[in-house]
Design a protein around this motif. Sequence first.
Motif, mmCIF file in Angstrom:
data_model
loop_
_atom_site.group_PDB
_atom_site.id
_atom_site.type_symbol
_atom_site.label_atom_id
_atom_site.label_comp_id
_atom_site.label_asym_id
_atom_site.label_seq_id
_atom_site.Cartn_x
_atom_site.Cartn_y
_atom_site.Cartn_z
ATOM 1 N N PRO A 1 34.478 -23.114 35.348
ATOM 2 C CA PRO A 1 35.410 -23.982 35.971
ATOM 3 C C PRO A 1 36.693 -23.804 35.379
ATOM 4 C CG PRO A 1 34.189 -24.823 34.028
ATOM 5 C CD PRO A 1 33.680 -23.392 34.288
ATOM 6 N N ASN A 2 36.842 -22.979 34.299
ATOM 7 C CA ASN A 2 38.176 -22.561 34.012
ATOM 8 C C ASN A 2 37.955 -21.222 33.494
ATOM 9 O OD1 ASN A 2 39.734 -25.279 33.676
ATOM 10 N ND2 ASN A 2 37.606 -25.646 32.526
ATOM 11 N N THR B 1 33.767 -22.149 40.761
ATOM 12 C CA THR B 1 33.716 -23.600 40.877
ATOM 13 C C THR B 1 35.183 -23.871 40.033
ATOM 14 O OG1 THR B 1 32.421 -24.133 38.987
ATOM 15 C CG2 THR B 1 31.761 -24.277 41.408
ATOM 16 N N ILE C 1 38.657 -24.929 38.696
ATOM 17 C CA ILE C 1 39.595 -26.051 38.669
ATOM 18 C C ILE C 1 41.127 -25.759 39.158
ATOM 19 C CG2 ILE C 1 40.613 -28.150 37.781
ATOM 20 C CD1 ILE C 1 37.878 -28.510 36.011
ATOM 21 N N GLU D 1 44.685 -25.114 38.952
ATOM 22 C CA GLU D 1 45.576 -25.455 37.733
ATOM 23 C C GLU D 1 46.722 -24.269 37.655
ATOM 24 O OE1 GLU D 1 45.604 -23.877 34.593
ATOM 25 O OE2 GLU D 1 43.942 -22.817 34.954
ATOM 26 N N CYS E 1 39.450 -23.313 44.749
ATOM 27 C CA CYS E 1 39.649 -23.979 43.473
ATOM 28 C C CYS E 1 39.299 -25.602 44.013
ATOM 29 C CB CYS E 1 40.734 -23.757 42.883
ATOM 30 S SG CYS E 1 42.162 -24.476 43.666
ATOM 31 N N TYR F 1 41.543 -31.601 41.190
ATOM 32 C CA TYR F 1 41.140 -32.487 40.305
ATOM 33 C C TYR F 1 39.700 -32.322 40.080
ATOM 34 C CZ TYR F 1 45.562 -34.183 42.021
ATOM 35 O OH TYR F 1 46.871 -34.211 42.419
ATOM 36 N N GLY F 2 39.205 -31.223 40.202
ATOM 37 C CA GLY F 2 37.616 -31.051 39.742
ATOM 38 C C GLY F 2 36.722 -31.863 40.606
ATOM 39 N N GLU F 3 37.162 -32.173 41.862
ATOM 40 C CA GLU F 3 36.250 -32.603 42.784
ATOM 41 C C GLU F 3 35.709 -31.714 43.803
ATOM 42 O OE1 GLU F 3 35.195 -35.788 43.276
ATOM 43 O OE2 GLU F 3 36.504 -36.632 41.664
ATOM 44 N N HIS F 4 34.409 -31.577 43.816
ATOM 45 C CA HIS F 4 33.846 -30.587 44.436
ATOM 46 C C HIS F 4 33.744 -30.800 45.804
ATOM 47 C CE1 HIS F 4 31.223 -28.378 41.001
ATOM 48 N NE2 HIS F 4 31.370 -29.687 40.694
ATOM 49 N N SER G 1 37.536 -28.742 47.959
ATOM 50 C CA SER G 1 37.718 -27.536 47.265
ATOM 51 C C SER G 1 38.597 -26.977 48.770
ATOM 52 C CB SER G 1 36.453 -26.549 47.917
ATOM 53 O OG SER G 1 36.484 -25.239 47.512
#
Length: 486
Positions: free
Chosen positions: A185-186, A209, A211, A213, A240, A243-246, A249
């Motif tokens: 994620p990061n 996956t 996020i 930023e 990416c 806001y982390g929502e799959h 994308s």
Amino acid sequence: MLCAQGVAAPLMLSSFLLQLVRANLPSGCLIASDILSCTNLGLDQVPVELPVMVATLDFNHNHLEYLEDGSFAGLPNLDTIRLAHNQLSRLTPGTFRNTSNIHHLDLSSNQLNIIEQHYFQELVGIKELLLYNNRIVRVESKALSGLINLRKAYLSHNRLTDFPFFSIQEHANLITLDLSSNRMPNLPVEDIAALEESVQQGLFLHNNTLICECSMYSMFKQWEHRGFTSVRDFREEHTCLLYGEHRASVRFLQHVRFFENCTLKLQAKTESMTADVGNSVKLDCETSLKGKNLTYWWVSPHKEYIAPPGNNNTLRMYANGTLEILAAQVEDSGVYLCMAQNHQESRNETHEVNVTVSLNHQEVESFNTGFTTLLGCVVSLVLVLMYLYLTPCRCWCRKQPLPATPSPANECSAQSSILTPTPPATTEGPGRKVSNNKHVVFLEPIKEAQNGRPRAALALEHPKLAVTRSDADSVTSVFSDTTIVP
């Protein structure tokens, strides 16, 4: 009959040894030269006895679940091991004991879960490591740190959520690290930035996956700006999560509106230019930024800030960011830095131009040639004058009847001659004409001469002169006022 028996004996012995080797191997294994292939045989363990001289072992597509300690020991020529498409879930310590010569190891498409630090410690010579399509969730920090010869490592299609980038900062030989299609994620942007540039160029991180930023976006935009293959060839696969929502994308290298408020700090790309003294030079501020709200400014090699319209009548700057050096001088050489900025989007890019100003090559060459010619003439004249007026003469050469035999006076006139390349006639032999004290470069024995020109007999006595013209047309009388007697 004896000869036939002598030839057949080694063949029978070789066949016997081959059958002996095959007797200790599973049925279906093939041996070709130094390659042993036991693929797709349903094996659940590696054979205990292997041919000593084998260089490549192929156990792909079997049912291997574990490897025993020293499974491949005692094989001095072993270079490649292929264990793909098996059921290996972990490696016991000492699996690759005494296998420091292995360069290629394929463990792809297995069930490995964690890459522990002891797995590959013995493989100090490994260059290519294939671990893709496993179930790897973690790579321990020291698992790859000792593999300084590693060039290519493939860990794509696993379940990694992070990777110890700091552990490969000393890997100067690493040119490919494939971490694509994982679950990271990061990214530790600072640790990645500390890697060798050759590692960054071959670092594949697409289909993760990530996020969305700013620091992550800035790093990939920088790689795109520098033309890295890992970004250029997989531009659409870089995505990416907003806001982390799959479910949200986006292809962030193509759709940048989400990053409009990010301030990008792209590394400058350097361009080189050369110019001659006195010529005008234009430097373009290349940028990928678009729009009407762009502003430009430059910094000279002397740390001088330059903005439109320019400075001191020597530098002129245009609205499109172009900088012109009106009359370039040698001291204007150096790196010029351009900054393009979009205030509305809070984005900026930099561009460097390395300028080298030098003297005109033709002028320098003409000056050097003329100076060299003049200096050569002066030196030649000085040497001539020194010889004419400073060389001592022991014999006070005078014109007088020559005796029938050589005298010291005649020898003196020959030894003191250096100016003209025309060899004088001597009094040796019949038909020779008397020398009139002409100066010559060297004194060679001449069999016969006519009008001061040596004939072909000279070439016969001196073979190296045979390549010249036989009538010696190139030999002329220099600094001589004596008439040639026909």
